[in-house]
Each structure stands twice: as C-alpha cells, then as structure tokens.
Design a protein around this motif. Sequence first.
Motif: not given
Length: 370
Positions: A123-124, A258-259, A270-272, A276-277
């Motif tokens: 969504a972002q 994400g792929l 960046e979001y991923f 996950t950190t």
Amino acid sequence: MKKNNILLLAVLLCLISSCSDNDSTEELMDQQEIDTTPEVNILYFPPIDSDTWETSSLQELGWNTSNEQPLYTFLEKRGTKAFIILKNGKIVIEKYFNGATASDNNPWFSAGKTLTAFTIGIAQQENLLNIDEASATYLGAGWTNMTIDQENAITVRHHLTMTTGLDYTVSNQNCTSSNCLTYLNDPSSFWYYHNATYTLLDNIITGATNQEYTTYFTNKVKNKIGMNGAWVTLGYAKIFYSTARSMARFGLLSLNKGLWDTTEILNDPEYFTQMTTTSQNINQAYGYLWWLNGKSSFRAPASETQYTGELIPDAPDDLIAGLGKNDQKLYVVPSQNLVIIRMGNATGETLLGPSGFDNELWEKINLLIN
C-alpha cells in the motif's frame, strides 16, 4: 582441466581463422572471465495455477539421511500436523502427521502478522499510505479513548513495531473498540506485544485503499503467488487459515525479498529491509511484525522483560520468522535459501509466538542439514 581445455580450443579457433593477436588475447580473457564466474543457486518458483512443485532429495543435497526419521518422530510427538522444508524453492521434505493431510487449512495465528506487514508495504509502494503518518489519517479521529494530541502522536509505524504506547494492561488485549484503547506510555518509549494495535492495521489498509483489507490482500498478494486460504474473524482477532504449501509460498516470496520469480509483488527494497531488520531500539529481535534471530537480546509476548541472548540460539543468525500461537512456524533463512514451515497443535508451550520449541526444532533440523 576444464578451463585449460577451453583456452586451448580458443587458441586453435584463432589459428584456424587467422585472428589477430589482439583479438585472440581479448577472446581468451573474455572466456576466462565467463568460466570463473561462480555458480549461483537459482530459486525455483512453483506455478501459481497448479499443484506441481519440483522436489530435491536429501541425498542430492548431501544431508544426513540417518537423522530424517528422528526428526519425524519428534514432530509427530509434539503435535505437528504439517512440516515442509524448501531448499532453493524446491520441496525437500513435505510430511503430514496426526491425521492431517496436504489439503487441510490450518491457522497461522500470529505468524499471519507477517502477511499484514507485507501488505502495508505494498500500500505504501502504491502511494496509498505513509507509515510515518498518524494512524488517524486512515482510521479517522476518535479511534482511541485519548486526547487528540495523544492520538495523533501514534503513527502506522508504531503499530508495525508494537510501540504505540497504548495500555496493554486492559482486560482484553484483542479489543479494538475505542474504549479499550487508552494511554499508558508515549509512542516509541516502550515495546509490548499488543494484539489490538496489530489488528487495527487491517482497518488502516481499508481506510488507505478504500477496499476491504481482505480484498486488497487477496488481489495484491494471495492470488499473485498462488496461495489459498482466508481470513477468519474470531472475536476481535482476525486469523489467516491456509494449507502448509500456501505458507511455504509466502515464505518463498519473502526469501526472494518480495519478488515472485520475476513478478514484482513488493518492489520496495528499503521497506523490505526495514521490515526484516531491527525496527526500534527496545526489542532488537523485532522488525515490522517479523521476528529476527541473531540479536544480543529480545523481548517476548506477554512479558515486560528483556532477555539476554539470541531468540533461537541454534538457528542461523540471519533467520527471520513469523511465529504464532501453538507454535505455528514460518522460518526464512536467506544465507541457506531455506524456507521451513511447521503447523499444528500446541507443543506443550503456552507462549503466543517464540517458545522453547523453536530451539528444540532447530537442534533436530541442524542434525539433518549439516
């Protein structure tokens, strides 16, 4: 020997075709560069419209087959229904126990929080929301029982990181009604595993996209990677149910950041990475609704205590995980291209996410894969 043969062949071809010295040198250098490129483990992705899923055997991977049956015995005794290991995307182990079958839909419980975090990122990515905006932007004013200033201080990011500051000492931590949502701490000042603040992310997505959360999730994630399953409302809580293979599909999507093969699902590195950190400075072992291994300390659900040491000491340091009630496990290990799924009944632990079973299971897994 292989490289020398290739170089010799290239020289002979140059002599036959009377190529120039410069051409010969360049060709030889090019061939050397190609030949010395290291092999890469390419991920396999099963088709989204078929039950076909390629497999790898323990033998071809060089795993310790003598420890296969002890693992199965352990899993069956501890209430496991489904267990899957993917290596490079291919199924190495797929076993069902205690009367379960491959077609059974099992609850993810809090392991499903990872699905919501992933969907927020989409969504972002589509510029429908910003996680640094006040939650009231998408929930509307008055979603809590606090002052306007207190309410507006809470952002979407605080929901993702369990740092809203909302009172977790209420009688029902799943309650999302405004009268259950009161001030206890300033946002970002305290970490507590508060289910209501997570569940509200569904409404945030609905408010941002003008679609029901379940519809948006189905269109943006579930259908695009061939998952089955559905969100089921149980009181205030919303629980995702699916087959073990569907959980494995989402694990594979997460392993590939994400792929889905070459299809972009969440294409925001960046979001991923943030998801996950470590997402805040209070619980090192928590990202955006994902659990993280390899940190020097962690906090656990239903506790205000900070524990020293790694979340799962015997698991790889780079493991990320979705962990749910009754020991639902979604493990992703990027360094080893592994996805591991455990679904089933309670193992004897009563915790909502991480438990001692995690380390017991990894002790058995390590005996198999090392």
